[in-house]
Write an enzyme that holds these catalytic residues in place. Sequence first.
Site, PDB file in Angstrom:
ATOM      1  NE  ARG A   2      -3.224   2.536   2.790  1.00  0.00           N
ATOM      2  CZ  ARG A   2      -3.149   3.289   3.875  1.00  0.00           C
ATOM      3  NH1 ARG A   2      -2.456   2.886   4.935  1.00  0.00           N
ATOM      4  NH2 ARG A   2      -3.758   4.461   3.923  1.00  0.00           N
ATOM      5  CD  GLU A   6      -4.126   7.515  10.187  1.00  0.00           C
ATOM      6  OE1 GLU A   6      -3.496   8.550  10.490  1.00  0.00           O
ATOM      7  OE2 GLU A   6      -3.805   6.385  10.609  1.00  0.00           O
ATOM      8  CD  GLU A  56      -1.229   4.150   8.457  1.00  0.00           C
ATOM      9  OE1 GLU A  56      -0.893   4.476   9.623  1.00  0.00           O
ATOM     10  OE2 GLU A  56      -1.390   4.974   7.546  1.00  0.00           O
ATOM     11  CG  HIS A  87      -0.756   9.022   3.764  1.00  0.00           C
ATOM     12  ND1 HIS A  87      -0.785   7.665   3.997  1.00  0.00           N
ATOM     13  CD2 HIS A  87      -0.394   9.581   4.945  1.00  0.00           C
ATOM     14  CE1 HIS A  87      -0.435   7.417   5.245  1.00  0.00           C
ATOM     15  NE2 HIS A  87      -0.188   8.576   5.846  1.00  0.00           N
ATOM     16  CG  ASN A 144      -5.049   3.327   9.032  1.00  0.00           C
ATOM     17  OD1 ASN A 144      -5.295   2.339   8.327  1.00  0.00           O
ATOM     18  ND2 ASN A 144      -4.619   4.461   8.527  1.00  0.00           N
ATOM     19  CE1 TYR A 151       0.623   2.619  13.731  1.00  0.00           C
ATOM     20  CE2 TYR A 151      -1.302   3.920  13.131  1.00  0.00           C
ATOM     21  CZ  TYR A 151      -0.127   3.288  12.775  1.00  0.00           C
ATOM     22  OH  TYR A 151       0.304   3.318  11.474  1.00  0.00           O
TER      23      TYR A 151
END
Length: 476
Positions: free
Chosen positions: A81, A170, A376, A125, A299, A301
């Site tokens: 990606r 995002e 991600e 992005h 995504n 984290y």
Amino acid sequence: MPEPASPVTFPPAFLWGAATSAYQIEGAVREDGRTPSIWDTFSHTPGKTAGGETGDIAVDHYHRFRDDVALMAELGLSAYRFSISWSRVQPTGRGPAVQRGLDFYRNLVDELLAHDIKPAITLYHWDLPQELEDAGGWPERDTALRFADYAQIVGEALGDRVEHWITLNEPWCSAFLGYGSGVHAPGRTDAAASLKAAHHLNLAHGLGAKALRSVMPTRNSVAVSLNSSVVRPLSQSPADLAAARRIDNLANGVFHGPMLHGAYPESLLQETSSVTDWSYVRDGDLALIKQPLDALGLNYYTPTLVSAADDSTAGHRADGHGASAYTPWPGADDVTFHQTPGERTEMGWTIDPTGLHDLIMRYTREAPGLPLYITENGAAYDDKPDPEGRVHDPERIAYLHGHLSAVRRAIADGADVRGYYLWSLMDNFEWAYGYGKRFGAVYVDYATLARTPKSSAHWYSQAARTGTLPPVPAAE
């Protein structure tokens, strides 16, 4: 003696990928017609990035992409990606494409396909052409219209060979870090502008998806990647539950509401009414935004822990999104963010794979039948070569094992997760943090730009080749 744990095995068609973005890796910022994006301007503004570092050279992927693709193939990746630099393709954000810019991506796609690696393109992005920011940026409706033109250009050029497409990465960061707290480009600090930017990013997604479908084969997949937060209340008190709902609206509902359901949450509109009247939402916008999706990128984290503010915590914001006197959470000054307990990465983010499982299951319920990709997931650590030049990162292996196990549990629980893109393929320019945070599975020596796969890259390579998670090596 206990029985050994069963191996964690993934479906045969599961995509094992890695991800990057244009400004973080390409360099060559003045070559072949490319003009500045907001991140060029921001990173060259004193005080905006750690050490004044920029993406001017980054890791020079623009000149080294063939070697980088060969490295991906050696690692056994089945997908890659990457994002397109808008100002490399359409320097002013308007008008015809620069073919030299498109040629770079044509050549990259051809190289990936020659190595049997599926390309997945992200159109945006975070690197808006500076000329569009000068004209008002994402708070202006025209930017969404310009994005649709750009999407059509790239779709026409690459849609015959690239099946996986993502409109935006995002958009929360673009809107609220870029125009609210100012810790990301373009560095503006205007709460009302951040909400306008969010709406026009939503509109850009819808218009961009329509533009792509107008020029591409119907077999192609159109998606969006959201960094949806897993928002948890500090307690079950009514005040803390209300605080969690408010942040959930600002982190998640502001995007998935219109994209998936064709409406902003009514409570979001009420809770931000002191900031904006939302009069920029025109008749027909929500229908345009709610385009049929072929997949959804998630995504993840770390989770988010919040409570209602009190006298001891008012104004405290441990939300993990950089230091600023301005908030990226418009209309939520009465909410306090807390550091979640547990081990942390170099970003200060708590390691909690249960959040990824919760996120996947939420969207399995939110959008039943919609395929999901983890676009991600990864961790930054203070990686250093040993005297032999090898880079051991056992913490990242443990992180990946935990999060991929959470993905597999979600699949077992009925989620349709079709792939995982490790963030990131290699160390790179980590936005306002400069080069100080290393997320890569491949170590980059920034003095020589030499690439060295870390032990996590070899671990991930074995997972990709076998579809089964190798064990986590014992601590030395």
